[in-house]
Write a protein that holds these residues in place. Structure first.
Motif, PDB file in Angstrom:
ATOM      1  N   LYS A 129      -6.074 -11.222  -9.658  1.00 50.39           N
ATOM      2  CA  LYS A 129      -7.169 -11.954  -9.171  1.00 50.39           C
ATOM      3  C   LYS A 129      -8.557 -12.795 -10.653  1.00 50.39           C
ATOM      4  CE  LYS A 129      -5.255 -10.344  -4.871  1.00 50.39           C
ATOM      5  NZ  LYS A 129      -5.126  -9.550  -3.926  1.00 50.39           N
ATOM      6  N   ASN A 139      -9.719  -7.154  -3.125  1.00 53.57           N
ATOM      7  CA  ASN A 139      -8.318  -6.641  -3.009  1.00 53.57           C
ATOM      8  C   ASN A 139      -8.575  -5.869  -1.344  1.00 53.57           C
ATOM      9  OD1 ASN A 139      -6.786  -3.719  -3.000  1.00 53.57           O
ATOM     10  ND2 ASN A 139      -5.712  -5.000  -3.827  1.00 53.57           N
ATOM     11  N   ALA A 144      -4.628 -11.739   3.301  1.00 55.04           N
ATOM     12  CA  ALA A 144      -3.520 -10.699   2.689  1.00 55.04           C
ATOM     13  C   ALA A 144      -3.282 -10.999   4.244  1.00 55.04           C
ATOM     14  CB  ALA A 144      -3.629  -9.309   2.520  1.00 55.04           C
TER      15      ALA A 144
END
Ligand code: HSE
Length: 436
Positions: free
Chosen positions: A205, A159, A301
């Motif tokens: 995830k 993350n 991301a």
């Protein structure tokens, strides 16, 4: 051969990345896929903006069901997110015999069993490289590149928002709330960052990686999830003095008793490569019995990094969609009739080591009592740090690092320490992973 036709559901950050990378690299991608890949139809609630992105030649609709129902569409890319309408559309696309590419980790971690079963029945692919660690091809690595191995454990910084916040806290000595504000100001964190900072996104995830690594069903409900909201800057500082950094890890591990599946902050030795992954970057370490340790690093991301993963799935599907379904790589790496029922362990059964910070009275015998409680339960101390009490201060911080112990035992000892009259504030406990 006529290009394969793709329907895009949602053309936000990732969707527009998919569109522009496909357009920019179309010749190269075609040479790899053996056939052109064309976005034939787009659905987005803001149809005007979507049409402006894709230009006049592509049909844009507001209702995603029109894309799913279109018999000319071979592959549906779901980039809507969430478990609501996205779930209905994915199930509907599968029922229509279409392959699905999705970046939706939440959907697969929670409803994966139902979705993969339906896809298996219909002989279609559901590909989700973009769902874990964005542009890093970790699904491909686990499912194919490492297929010879018995995977032992995976530990990932998966993350970017929380890793950015932790980097800010360490670099600038900020507290959590200020670092979160920075992350929001710079566009890393969402206006509602709950899923990121509470560890839920990382747990989605980790759940997917766990299923692929160990051949177990996706079981998000069994994951232990703890975020970074309670981390204090002094713990980051003490950890550093002891040679560690604090990261939010998604961990899944095979043990004799079952599978560990957990997300929480953990100390990791500063000398490990993964400890030095800073800012919004992601990294995953995989330990396989044959290959040893491998590390995967990159952007987790963002528009084009995530598009890179989505398009890799499109190419895979384009190459394989005429193949007999039985000859394709299974959705979760293991053949569906070979899934294991190994249990996911409750957190009390997890064995790891710990960082403890105790606020104690600065008087004789306090340390002896604390270490005595650890000794009684057979918990061995790895390192210790005691801050000298400042002038006129009656209390001081006592930092202990333990060796491995069962979490249930650690909890009992922490409760006993907390009951000591000389321990004057709630004890801070952070897990520690050597990743050796
Ligand atoms: N919000 C995620 C992150 C990216 O911060 O890494 C999408 O999963």
């Amino acid at each position: 051969m006529k290009p394969i036709q793709v329907g895009l559901l949602g053309i936000g950050t990732v969707g527009s990345g998919v569109f522009s990378v496909l357009k920019r690299n179309q010749e190269e991608i075609k040479r790899r896929a053996g056939r052109g890949i064309e976005i034939g139809m787009v659905a987005d609630l803001d149809a005007e903006r979507a049409q402006a992105i894709v230009g006049p030649g592509i049909r844009v609709v507001r209702d995603a069901r029109d894309v799913v129902a279109n018999p000319d569409i071979d592959i549906v890319i779901e980039l809507i997110g969430g478990y609501g309408i996205a779930r209905q559309l994915v199930m509907e696309a599968i029922e229509q015999g279409k392959h699905v590419v999705t970046a939706n980790k939440a959907l697969l971690a929670v409803h994966g069993t139902e979705i993969f079963a339906a896809a298996h029945r219909k002989g279609v692919m559901v590909a989700f490289e973009a769902a874990v660690a964005g542009g890093i091809p970790i699904i491909k690595a686990l499912r194919e590149g490492l297929t010879a191995n018995r995977i032992e454990w995976i530990a990932g910084i998966i993350n970017g928002t929380t890793n950015f916040i932790l980097s800010e806290m360490r670099d600038k000595g900020l507290d959590f709330a200020s670092a979160l504000k920075d992350a929001q100001r710079l566009g890393y964190a969402e206006a509602d960052p709950t899923f990121d900072i509470e560890g839920v996104d990382a747990a989605h995830k980790a759940t997917l990686m766990s299923a692929i690594a160990f051949g177990i069903p996706v079981q998000f409900d069994k994951a232990y999830v703890e975020g970074i909201t309670k981390l204090a800057p002094q713990d980051i500082k003490y950890a550093e003095q002891l040679g560690y950094r604090i990261k939010l890890f998604g961990i899944t591990k095979r043990t004799a008793k079952g599978i560990e599946l957990r997300v929480h902050p953990a100390l990791v030795p500063s000398k490990r490569l993964i400890a030095n992954v800073e800012g919004a970057m992601n990294a995953v370490v995989v330990q396989g019995d044959a290959v040893g340790t491998t590390l995967y690093y990159g952007k987790g991301a963002g528009s084009e990094p995530t598009a890179s993963a989505v398009i890799a799935d499109l190419v895979d599907i384009t190459r394989l969609h005429t193949a007999d379904a039985a000859h394709r790589v299974p959705h979760l790496a293991f053949q569906p009739d070979q899934m294991s029922s190994e249990p996911v362990l409750p957190m009390s059964e997890v064995v790891t080591s710990y960082y403890l910070r105790l606020r104690v009275a600065d008087q004789a015998g306090v340390l002896a009592k604390v270490t005595g409680l650890l000794a009684e339960s057979g918990i061995s101390i790895d390192a210790m740090l005691q801050r000298e009490a400042g002038e006129g201060e009656k209390h001081t911080d006592l930092i202990l690092l333990t060796h491995d112990v069962r979490e249930g035992t650690m909890n009992e000892v922490i409760a006993a320490m907390q009951a000591l009259p000389t321990v004057v504030a709630p004890i801070t406990r952070i897990r520690k992973e050597e990743l050796a």
